[in-house]
Design a protein around this motif. Structure first.
Motif, mmCIF file in Angstrom:
data_model
loop_
_atom_site.group_PDB
_atom_site.id
_atom_site.type_symbol
_atom_site.label_atom_id
_atom_site.label_comp_id
_atom_site.label_asym_id
_atom_site.label_seq_id
_atom_site.Cartn_x
_atom_site.Cartn_y
_atom_site.Cartn_z
ATOM 1 N N LYS A 167 0.831 -1.208 0.000
ATOM 2 C CA LYS A 167 0.000 0.000 0.000
ATOM 3 C C LYS A 167 0.863 1.254 0.000
ATOM 4 N N ALA A 168 1.845 1.313 0.872
ATOM 5 C CA ALA A 168 2.701 2.500 0.963
ATOM 6 C C ALA A 168 3.455 2.734 -0.342
ATOM 7 N N SER A 169 3.925 1.660 -0.977
ATOM 8 C CA SER A 169 4.722 1.792 -2.193
ATOM 9 C C SER A 169 3.899 2.260 -3.387
ATOM 10 N N VAL A 170 2.646 1.787 -3.496
ATOM 11 C CA VAL A 170 1.837 2.213 -4.640
ATOM 12 C C VAL A 170 1.264 3.610 -4.421
ATOM 13 N N ASN A 181 -6.182 2.836 -5.730
ATOM 14 C CA ASN A 181 -7.241 2.891 -4.713
ATOM 15 C C ASN A 181 -7.746 1.501 -4.363
ATOM 16 N N THR A 182 -7.816 0.624 -5.354
ATOM 17 C CA THR A 182 -8.253 -0.748 -5.095
ATOM 18 C C THR A 182 -7.316 -1.439 -4.120
ATOM 19 N N ILE A 183 -6.009 -1.307 -4.334
ATOM 20 C CA ILE A 183 -5.031 -1.921 -3.436
ATOM 21 C C ILE A 183 -5.124 -1.316 -2.041
ATOM 22 N N ALA A 184 -5.220 0.015 -1.967
ATOM 23 C CA ALA A 184 -5.297 0.686 -0.659
ATOM 24 C C ALA A 184 -6.554 0.270 0.102
#
Length: 316
Positions: free
Chosen positions: A67-70, A99-102
């Motif tokens: 999350k932090a990396s994307v 946003n999907t990953i987060a």
């Protein structure tokens, strides 16, 4: 009464629609395909990425880092400013994918329905180009990168008895976990001698650069179609030179990288020559992190213009 019921049903439908539109993302249905398409070419068990993202357990273990990396756009690695100019083969995520990953991480990284999971990608050590005309493979080399990186240059005979035009070429690492990058040169005079002793060869002083490999890279296929044909000449009796980079900590690990070539037919005519040259380069141009500087450069430094016209296919 019927009208009242219909209004209630209509209001209920309106209330449900926003909930349905913002369904909670899960690994199998939403997140896995994003990582498979953008991350796993490096982040697989045999890749150069520091950990694998091929399975749910892999991704769940590093979900916070992902999350932090994307969000910071540190990953996938793409240094060019996409708001200024778009390039082919960009490795970037859309805002929706980020946003999907987060949202998935914030929801506790749910797994999802097994029936909706896409098949994981298969990474073959055989390469992508089919039926190459020539395969050149370097002998097994053991990395010396103990306290610092190891850079070597290997000269390899092609065995060509006639001059050929390269149509496509692919560098295939023998050990993807330790090949940081590779540069491929053609030595038409076959005079360069391998340099594996000092461990600091960044590239030969002779020979013509053809292409490069970096993790996640694809084969180089020179543009061609109809009357437009481009390629690079490989003379008869020439050698190729592989300039290899192995990162610190890989000492003792072995590699045997190979190169696959596809040529134009020997009687092909009208193939326009491609050159990989440093046409515009200024290694002193540097803006330190977290600083704002005004820099003005002209290239070439004296005239500010080039002395020949160029058709530019790519930038590095």
């Amino acid at each position: 009464t019927s009208l009242l019921r219909m209004k209630k049903s209509y209001l209920l439908l309106l209330l449900l629609l926003p909930l349905m539109a913002h369904a909670q993302p899960n690994w199998r249905e939403n997140v896995s395909s994003i990582l498979f398409n953008n991350c796993t070419s490096c982040h697989n068990p045999n890749g150069i990425g520091p950990f694998s993202l091929m399975t749910y357990n892999d991704a769940n273990a590093f979900s916070g880092s992902i999350k932090a990396s994307v969000l910071s756009k540190e990953m996938p690695p793409w240094m060019a400013d996409t708001s200024y100019k778009s390039h082919l083969h960009e490795r970037i995520l859309t805002l929706e994918e980020i946003n999907t990953i987060a949202d998935w991480v914030d929801a506790g990284a749910p797994l999802g329905d097994s029936m909706l999971a896409p098949p994981p990608p298969v990474f073959s050590s055989d390469g992508i180009l089919s039926n190459p005309d020539l395969i050149v493979k370097m002998p097994v080399y053991t990395s010396k990168a103990q306290g610092e990186d190891d850079y070597i240059c290997i000269a390899l005979p092609t065995g060509l008895t006639t001059t050929r035009k390269i149509k496509a070429v692919e560098i295939i690492p023998g050990n993807r976990a330790i090949v940081h990058h590779a540069l491929l040169f053609v030595d038409g005079d076959a005079i360069y001698v391998s340099d594996t002793v000092g461990g600091d060869c960044g590239g030969p002083t002779s020979g013509d650069l053809v292409t490069a490999y970096a993790p996640g890279g694809q084969p180089t296929m020179f543009p061609n179609g109809g009357d437009f044909k481009t390629g690079i000449t490989m003379p008869a009796g020439s050698n190729i030179i592989l300039a290899m980079h192995y990162p610190e900590g890989s000492a003792g690990m072995k590699d045997s990288t190979e190169v696959h070539f596809i040529f134009y037919d020997e009687n092909e005519t009208g193939v326009r020559e491609i050159y990989a040259d440093r046409l515009v380069e200024n290694l002193t141009f540097c803006i330190p992190a977290d600083q704002t500087k005004t820099l003005t450069y002209a290239y070439p430094s004296l005239s500010g213009t080039t002395n020949s016209p160029y058709s530019v296919l790519s930038v590095f």
